[in-house]
Design a protein around this motif. Sequence first.
Motif, PDB file in Angstrom:
ATOM      1  N   PHE A  73       5.476  24.365   4.465  1.00 23.54           N
ATOM      2  CA  PHE A  73       5.780  23.987   5.837  1.00 23.54           C
ATOM      3  C   PHE A  73       7.498  24.454   5.715  1.00 23.54           C
ATOM      4  O   PHE A  73       8.079  23.428   5.893  1.00 23.54           O
ATOM      5  CB  PHE A  73       5.631  22.441   6.279  1.00 23.54           C
ATOM      6  N   PRO A  74       7.769  25.398   5.807  1.00 26.86           N
ATOM      7  CA  PRO A  74       9.170  25.733   5.625  1.00 26.86           C
ATOM      8  C   PRO A  74       9.925  25.662   7.002  1.00 26.86           C
ATOM      9  O   PRO A  74       9.434  25.312   8.171  1.00 26.86           O
ATOM     10  CB  PRO A  74       9.132  27.346   5.392  1.00 26.86           C
ATOM     11  N   GLY A  75      11.388  25.744   7.089  1.00 25.91           N
ATOM     12  CA  GLY A  75      12.233  25.539   7.911  1.00 25.91           C
ATOM     13  C   GLY A  75      12.584  24.154   8.027  1.00 25.91           C
ATOM     14  O   GLY A  75      13.141  23.944   9.215  1.00 25.91           O
ATOM     15  N   GLY A  76      12.746  23.418   7.160  1.00 27.94           N
ATOM     16  CA  GLY A  76      12.915  22.131   7.299  1.00 27.94           C
ATOM     17  C   GLY A  76      12.396  21.151   7.832  1.00 27.94           C
ATOM     18  O   GLY A  76      12.768  20.116   8.410  1.00 27.94           O
ATOM     19  N   ARG A  77      11.052  21.164   8.281  1.00 25.87           N
ATOM     20  CA  ARG A  77      10.305  20.344   8.672  1.00 25.87           C
ATOM     21  C   ARG A  77       9.820  19.126   8.277  1.00 25.87           C
ATOM     22  O   ARG A  77       9.560  17.900   8.900  1.00 25.87           O
ATOM     23  CB  ARG A  77       8.985  20.960   9.341  1.00 25.87           C
ATOM     24  N   ALA A  78       9.807  19.098   6.801  1.00 24.94           N
ATOM     25  CA  ALA A  78       9.820  18.024   6.182  1.00 24.94           C
ATOM     26  C   ALA A  78      10.811  17.124   5.825  1.00 24.94           C
ATOM     27  O   ALA A  78      11.958  17.885   5.466  1.00 24.94           O
ATOM     28  CB  ALA A  78       8.981  18.230   4.787  1.00 24.94           C
ATOM     29  N   ILE A  79      11.213  16.006   6.184  1.00 28.73           N
ATOM     30  CA  ILE A  79      12.262  15.125   5.630  1.00 28.73           C
ATOM     31  C   ILE A  79      11.968  13.900   4.942  1.00 28.73           C
ATOM     32  O   ILE A  79      10.773  13.077   5.259  1.00 28.73           O
ATOM     33  CB  ILE A  79      12.873  14.402   7.013  1.00 28.73           C
ATOM     34  N   VAL A  80      12.583  13.819   3.665  1.00 34.22           N
ATOM     35  CA  VAL A  80      11.997  12.798   2.712  1.00 34.22           C
ATOM     36  C   VAL A  80      13.263  11.866   2.524  1.00 34.22           C
ATOM     37  O   VAL A  80      14.356  12.393   2.075  1.00 34.22           O
ATOM     38  CB  VAL A  80      11.482  13.448   1.235  1.00 34.22           C
ATOM     39  N   GLY A  81      12.856  10.594   2.344  1.00 38.55           N
ATOM     40  CA  GLY A  81      13.975   9.646   2.245  1.00 38.55           C
ATOM     41  C   GLY A  81      13.508   8.989   0.989  1.00 38.55           C
ATOM     42  O   GLY A  81      12.122   8.502   0.709  1.00 38.55           O
ATOM     43  N   VAL A  82      14.481   8.134   0.035  1.00 41.84           N
ATOM     44  CA  VAL A  82      13.918   7.515  -0.989  1.00 41.84           C
ATOM     45  C   VAL A  82      14.652   6.193  -1.004  1.00 41.84           C
ATOM     46  O   VAL A  82      15.627   6.084  -0.163  1.00 41.84           O
ATOM     47  CB  VAL A  82      14.070   7.971  -2.287  1.00 41.84           C
ATOM     48  N   GLY A  83      14.158   5.159  -1.762  1.00 40.88           N
ATOM     49  CA  GLY A  83      14.986   4.060  -1.691  1.00 40.88           C
ATOM     50  C   GLY A  83      14.304   2.705  -2.628  1.00 40.88           C
ATOM     51  O   GLY A  83      13.243   3.098  -3.555  1.00 40.88           O
ATOM     52  N   HIS A  84      14.933   1.713  -2.585  1.00 43.44           N
ATOM     53  CA  HIS A  84      14.744   0.791  -3.756  1.00 43.44           C
ATOM     54  C   HIS A  84      13.031   0.360  -3.537  1.00 43.44           C
ATOM     55  O   HIS A  84      12.483  -0.321  -4.394  1.00 43.44           O
ATOM     56  CB  HIS A  84      15.496  -0.595  -3.488  1.00 43.44           C
ATOM     57  N   GLY A  85      12.786   0.227  -2.236  1.00 41.49           N
ATOM     58  CA  GLY A  85      11.294  -0.469  -2.000  1.00 41.49           C
ATOM     59  C   GLY A  85      11.618  -2.159  -1.787  1.00 41.49           C
ATOM     60  O   GLY A  85      12.533  -2.493  -2.171  1.00 41.49           O
ATOM     61  N   VAL A  86      10.517  -2.724  -1.312  1.00 45.34           N
ATOM     62  CA  VAL A  86      10.583  -4.205  -1.074  1.00 45.34           C
ATOM     63  C   VAL A  86      10.475  -4.820  -2.378  1.00 45.34           C
ATOM     64  O   VAL A  86       9.451  -4.452  -3.043  1.00 45.34           O
ATOM     65  CB  VAL A  86       9.485  -4.561  -0.217  1.00 45.34           C
ATOM     66  N   GLN A  87      11.422  -5.543  -2.957  1.00 48.70           N
ATOM     67  CA  GLN A  87      11.241  -5.957  -4.331  1.00 48.70           C
ATOM     68  C   GLN A  87      10.089  -6.832  -4.740  1.00 48.70           C
ATOM     69  O   GLN A  87       9.323  -6.913  -5.722  1.00 48.70           O
ATOM     70  CB  GLN A  87      12.771  -6.696  -4.665  1.00 48.70           C
ATOM     71  N   ASP A  88       9.566  -7.639  -3.629  1.00 52.24           N
ATOM     72  CA  ASP A  88       8.374  -8.767  -3.791  1.00 52.24           C
ATOM     73  C   ASP A  88       7.205  -7.390  -4.105  1.00 52.24           C
ATOM     74  O   ASP A  88       6.301  -7.875  -4.797  1.00 52.24           O
ATOM     75  CB  ASP A  88       8.124  -9.480  -2.606  1.00 52.24           C
ATOM     76  N   TRP A  89       7.286  -6.488  -3.360  1.00 53.83           N
ATOM     77  CA  TRP A  89       5.919  -5.539  -3.391  1.00 53.83           C
ATOM     78  C   TRP A  89       6.008  -5.034  -4.752  1.00 53.83           C
ATOM     79  O   TRP A  89       4.947  -4.662  -5.436  1.00 53.83           O
ATOM     80  CB  TRP A  89       5.872  -4.565  -2.360  1.00 53.83           C
ATOM     81  N   MET A  90       7.273  -4.546  -5.333  1.00 54.37           N
ATOM     82  CA  MET A  90       7.394  -3.899  -6.597  1.00 54.37           C
ATOM     83  C   MET A  90       7.052  -4.911  -7.424  1.00 54.37           C
ATOM     84  O   MET A  90       6.270  -4.406  -8.610  1.00 54.37           O
ATOM     85  CB  MET A  90       8.907  -3.259  -6.735  1.00 54.37           C
ATOM     86  N   GLY A  91       7.291  -6.058  -7.620  1.00 53.94           N
ATOM     87  CA  GLY A  91       6.844  -6.915  -8.613  1.00 53.94           C
ATOM     88  C   GLY A  91       5.265  -7.336  -8.420  1.00 53.94           C
ATOM     89  O   GLY A  91       4.651  -7.328  -9.595  1.00 53.94           O
ATOM     90  N   GLN A  92       4.495  -7.041  -7.147  1.00 49.60           N
ATOM     91  CA  GLN A  92       3.278  -7.347  -7.042  1.00 49.60           C
ATOM     92  C   GLN A  92       2.549  -6.103  -8.159  1.00 49.60           C
ATOM     93  O   GLN A  92       1.367  -6.245  -8.527  1.00 49.60           O
ATOM     94  CB  GLN A  92       2.593  -7.012  -5.918  1.00 49.60           C
ATOM     95  N   VAL A  93       3.187  -4.924  -8.135  1.00 55.02           N
ATOM     96  CA  VAL A  93       2.316  -3.905  -8.956  1.00 55.02           C
ATOM     97  C   VAL A  93       3.177  -3.504 -10.343  1.00 55.02           C
ATOM     98  O   VAL A  93       2.703  -2.796 -10.916  1.00 55.02           O
ATOM     99  CB  VAL A  93       2.510  -2.412  -8.172  1.00 55.02           C
ATOM    100  N   GLY A  94       3.832  -4.445 -10.666  1.00 52.99           N
ATOM    101  CA  GLY A  94       4.687  -4.469 -12.009  1.00 52.99           C
ATOM    102  C   GLY A  94       5.743  -3.287 -12.082  1.00 52.99           C
ATOM    103  O   GLY A  94       5.798  -2.950 -13.272  1.00 52.99           O
TER     104      GLY A  94
END
Length: 291
Positions: A85-106
């Motif tokens: 899907f060219p033309g810059g139509r996809a925008i992606v951001g990354v981040g820490h995530g919710v730490q409690d959720w990250m703990g739930q999945v190890g």
Amino acid sequence: MTGLGAVFRPQLPPERLREVARLADESGLEELWLWEDCFREGGLSTAAAALAWTERVRIGVGLLPVPLRNVAITAMEVATLHRMFPGGRAIVGVGHGVQDWMGQVGARVESPLMLLREHLAALRALLRGERVSVDGRYVKLDDVALDWPPEAAVPVLAGATGPRTLRLTGEAADGTILHAGTPPDGVRRARQLIDEGRESADRTDPHEVAVYLLTATGPDATARLRAELVAEGLDSVPDLGVAGDAGAVAKAVQRLAEAGADTVILQPTGDEPDPEGFVRFVGEEVRGLVA
């Protein structure tokens, strides 16, 4: 002109996305944003579907939690979206995530800031088509390069709240995503911290700031907005969220833009009774009032 978007919240079942995406495409919205919230819907799978169902609207994922994702997989999937899907139509951001959720999945790590720093550096290099070897604290790559890198530059955004992460996004990301708990004064402060990070890295390239705005419209808008702010523990924060008609919403968007936001993403309440109508409202009524 201030960019304007809306959120398809993952409290909705994924089968509702097609109609919402179609309406966003037809209504004049620039962007439709998706979330990868645990444990609801995958961000990149829903983004791919939304891009395939639409022709014009940009689709954002804000954000992918980096503890859940090997950076090589993230790069492969983001590159694939941009080539399909060219033309810059996809925008992606990354981040820490919710730490409690990250703990739930190890997946919770001792230093989320270090992980995000390493992930951003490796992800941006891979998306530039570079061959990457790195032996970091969390990110380890041995002579890795994408066979099908994007054909054009891909900005990588990062979510941030605290001062150290905001400075990091200025230093190491191409844009910053601010959550809906950010009032206009918070946007101004975030811009200052981002600029400090940019200065430390001698960066002069553009840096987009996108901010979510909790929004309610309709006869019960004030009550729904208030209930969500109370539930999120944000009811004491001044100038947060907006309830009302298109004119009131446009004024709230303008306040965030004047504070330094390039894009404002309208976030409906979790109990929004008409998600399709909300997207139509943003695209057909609010968009024309936002400079």
